[in-house]
Scaffold this motif. Sequence first.
Motif, PDB file in Angstrom:
ATOM      1  N   UNK A  88      -0.112   1.981  41.766  1.00 26.59           N
ATOM      2  CA  UNK A  88      -1.373   1.255  41.842  1.00 26.59           C
ATOM      3  C   UNK A  88      -1.307   0.293  43.011  1.00 26.59           C
ATOM      4  N   UNK A  89      -2.399   0.176  43.747  1.00 26.21           N
ATOM      5  CA  UNK A  89      -2.499  -0.809  44.820  1.00 26.21           C
ATOM      6  C   UNK A  89      -3.777  -1.603  44.623  1.00 26.21           C
ATOM      7  N   UNK A  90      -3.752  -2.848  45.063  1.00 25.13           N
ATOM      8  CA  UNK A  90      -4.934  -3.687  44.927  1.00 25.13           C
ATOM      9  C   UNK A  90      -4.608  -5.132  45.243  1.00 25.13           C
ATOM     10  N   UNK A  91      -5.549  -6.008  44.923  1.00 22.20           N
ATOM     11  CA  UNK A  91      -5.410  -7.430  45.223  1.00 22.20           C
ATOM     12  C   UNK A  91      -4.868  -8.135  43.987  1.00 22.20           C
ATOM     13  N   UNK A  92      -3.594  -7.932  43.690  1.00 25.92           N
ATOM     14  CA  UNK A  92      -2.943  -8.586  42.555  1.00 25.92           C
ATOM     15  C   UNK A  92      -1.556  -9.044  42.981  1.00 25.92           C
ATOM     16  N   UNK A  93      -0.960  -9.905  42.170  1.00 25.19           N
ATOM     17  CA  UNK A  93       0.348 -10.484  42.499  1.00 25.19           C
ATOM     18  C   UNK A  93       1.362 -10.379  41.360  1.00 25.19           C
ATOM     19  N   UNK A  94       0.884 -10.093  40.176  1.00 23.99           N
ATOM     20  CA  UNK A  94       1.757  -9.964  39.018  1.00 23.99           C
ATOM     21  C   UNK A  94       1.252  -8.820  38.141  1.00 23.99           C
ATOM     22  N   UNK A  95       2.178  -8.224  37.405  1.00 25.61           N
ATOM     23  CA  UNK A  95       1.798  -7.274  36.370  1.00 25.61           C
ATOM     24  C   UNK A  95       2.755  -7.452  35.201  1.00 25.61           C
ATOM     25  N   UNK A  96       2.192  -7.630  34.024  1.00 25.26           N
ATOM     26  CA  UNK A  96       2.980  -7.841  32.803  1.00 25.26           C
ATOM     27  C   UNK A  96       4.029  -8.934  32.979  1.00 25.26           C
ATOM     28  N   UNK A  97       3.654 -10.006  33.687  1.00 23.56           N
ATOM     29  CA  UNK A  97       4.543 -11.139  33.850  1.00 23.56           C
ATOM     30  C   UNK A  97       5.566 -11.004  34.951  1.00 23.56           C
ATOM     31  N   UNK A  98       5.615  -9.883  35.648  1.00 19.86           N
ATOM     32  CA  UNK A  98       6.580  -9.674  36.737  1.00 19.86           C
ATOM     33  C   UNK A  98       5.855  -9.775  38.074  1.00 19.86           C
ATOM     34  N   UNK A  99       6.514 -10.403  39.043  1.00 17.17           N
ATOM     35  CA  UNK A  99       5.925 -10.520  40.372  1.00 17.17           C
ATOM     36  C   UNK A  99       6.020  -9.187  41.105  1.00 17.17           C
ATOM     37  N   UNK A 466       3.856 -19.616  32.583  1.00 15.76           N
ATOM     38  CA  UNK A 466       5.130 -18.906  32.580  1.00 15.76           C
ATOM     39  C   UNK A 466       4.918 -17.421  32.783  1.00 15.76           C
ATOM     40  N   UNK A 467       3.714 -17.055  33.261  1.00 16.09           N
ATOM     41  CA  UNK A 467       3.299 -15.690  33.616  1.00 16.09           C
ATOM     42  C   UNK A 467       3.113 -14.762  32.420  1.00 16.09           C
ATOM     43  N   UNK A 468       3.582 -15.127  31.233  1.00 20.61           N
ATOM     44  CA  UNK A 468       3.448 -14.200  30.111  1.00 20.61           C
ATOM     45  C   UNK A 468       3.021 -14.863  28.805  1.00 20.61           C
TER      46      UNK A 468
END
Length: 844
Positions: A88-99, A466-468
């Motif tokens: 997946x590509x896009x304008x995001x910086x984290x997924x499921x709490x992971x950078x 804490x991202x999650x």
Amino acid sequence: VNGVLLLALLMPFVALAAEDFFVGGSFLMAMDHEDDDNLSHVASFVGFRPDENIYDDVTHGGVSATYEGTGSIIHPNKVQKLPMGTYAIGDFQFVDGAYTQSVAVYDNDDDDWDSCNYGIWTANIGGLQGGSVDYMAGLDDMTVFGGSFSLVESYMIWATENNATTTVQNLVTLNEDNEWRPLEGWATATERNSIDGLAASAEAEVLFILESGSPATLHRWENGTLETLDENDSFVPNSLVAATTGDLYGLTTVNVGTTSPVFNIDLVYFLDGEGSAIQGIQVMGGTTCPSQGVYPVLCAYEDGIMIAVPDQDCEVFYFETVYSGAVSHNITSLSLSFVEKIVQGSNSTVWALAANSIYYNADPVNSAFLEVDLSSEGVTSYTVYDITFNDDDDRLFVYGTDTDTWENFFFAIEMDEANYGALEPDIKDKSDGNFAAAGTVNGMASVDIGGGDVDIYIGGYFNYVGLSDDAKNFAVLRGGDGGVWDGLETQYPISSLASFNGAVFISYAMCSENPGEALPIAIYDPTEDNIAQFGISPANQGPGDACVHTLVVEEDILFIGGNFIVNLPGSPNTNVYGAIAYNVTSQEWISLDIPASISAPQGVGEYAIYSFSILEENGDTYVLIAGFFSFVANGNDYESLALFNLDSRTFEPMSSLNAGASILQAVYVDSANTVIAGSNLINAASSTKAQGVMNYDIATDTFSDIGSLEASTEAVLLYSTFNTTYCYAGGDFITGMMVLNMNQTGDVWTSAAENVYGGPSGEKFFSGYTDALMFAGGGQGQDGENGYYSSVDSFESPKGGMGWFWIVFLCILASVIVIGAVVVISAVGFMAFQKKRRQNYENV
């Protein structure tokens, strides 16, 4: 004496393990670890240790938001199944709490989304506009990503250690070991333009690259060799498709209109192994569809391609298959409206995304498309971003957003061809992943809970801390629990926080729109864990919205500033403008007598009040009101800064800054001086260049420069040691903060925080801005105090520092030495006194 000296020497070391102040804003940073090659990534809230000049991740990642400021949910722009996996590509910086910035990979076995070794850095950096990852293509041993970017963190670490070029040129590969590397042969040019298209044939092991420019350049890459196929201004971006044979197909468009845009569109192709000539056939003539952003849609199909061509109304698409550059099957009976994407499924089946719906066709030559029903998964209203076929288990992956619940979904659809006519798909609900970006922290407040502990409250625009950990716009760092985060919840994003006697005051980043509606303020009671409306609040008197930008507590007075017209409880017939106060002890509302004529400087935009500060001078109490405003009171002009005497209830005459200045914060150095932060600060007596920080002397009514910081500043904080005061300025700076020693001559502002990761060319991996600075004990360093609560023990870093054991040990050791020294000195003094006494007695 020696004991006292040793204690003085030990005191700075005692503070090494403390979180001296906190920094909030809207930012993303990478923090370097000296002991290894790993990086920590923190978003929008961090601690800072001025004695070590480092940021400290007190939240284990900061705060993140799965929705944008407009309220739309963050999602991938493209999802594609490639030979090495589904990306997946896009304008995001984290997924499921992971950078993982801009790139993520789906683990089909574990049904979750994983980081791609930090991803590709596309955020703004160092005042430069950020980029984007727009295209991806895959070969058996690598996945290629293209767009507009140059920084890949994990590659830069590797390249620095191996004396390689540390940047990439809009194209980078991810290999089977999850390592980022430049494409061999691509980086030999001195400069590459952004990428407008990628296509790859894993079977033929070739890659095609469309590089933007005038003209655009079409490249063919194979086994490290790069060749130019064509240079042409008419290539359509994102139109490249590679067949399994290694043949390349794409689109060109030429404006043939004379008075208005009219286009011819050609299907161009390069036949692998038959020379480098690009050939073409016209598929549309004299059309206006490109003006509407409508083009034919291509996909790889069997050993050629399938193309869907719109009619002259740019609505209905008709399908054809093409092999070796020739039309093989003209299946004009097969059509769909508003086709966005087509992909081949198992065997010769076709899936399509058209008019935001999913369609399936088991036999394109003889059958029509049938729409796939997603309602079995409870999804009836949705937006689909991408579809891709997973040939590992013969399922179509569909990524989109449920527009009823505003939650993302990720489905895997399999069609039962034996029951094709009934069209009952088997749909598996896959993990959509919590795709997120950096949140925003607008306000902070410190609450003394006793025992040397404080709770730190933050408010803004986020839904994870804490991202999650769930936290909707509001969270608290429990000092009494050793730095444990609790996620709280507010209905609206928060613009500001303040505290008094354990209560936390809240202003929302939304406005009261209707006359009679209360100001958007509330109060949080930690003992009840409850947010309630602020008693009898001032009501909006219109016309227009009533907005609150800031809350400030000075002593027992709560100041409220923004842009509003309200009447105060008890005074229903009197309007007040822009700023009011509330005595928390007596529960009385106070007008600050700002005239109705208040406006934005020079009438440009809307006025706003951002800051209040209290000071005492000659027995009177004053409040300094700061913001972006202009008004006349008592015959004096006030531009973004006004001094109001709370005792005489009059505005005091004061010098004016230049019209158009915006002042965001004011902090008192002592009873007569204050440091102000903002943008475009100019006073003819001190400077002709706009400054971000200045000093105002109330006794002499003069402004003066504090060094030379020719940049907009969002916040200031004064940090005092035994004999030195440092001014920290927050804003859109290379590391988020600048610092100046106010006790030395010169005007040198330097970047704070030496542990922000940086490349060999001086770039720092910090994007965004800081706009809130606060000591653990509250405040911004007024009157030389590093926090309001002198009894507060600052938060300790998760990594410890010296550790409390050694701090206590050293303190005890120092105390013992001091006490010993005092005893010895006292004994010597007593003996001397006795000797002198005997001498005097003998004389008598």
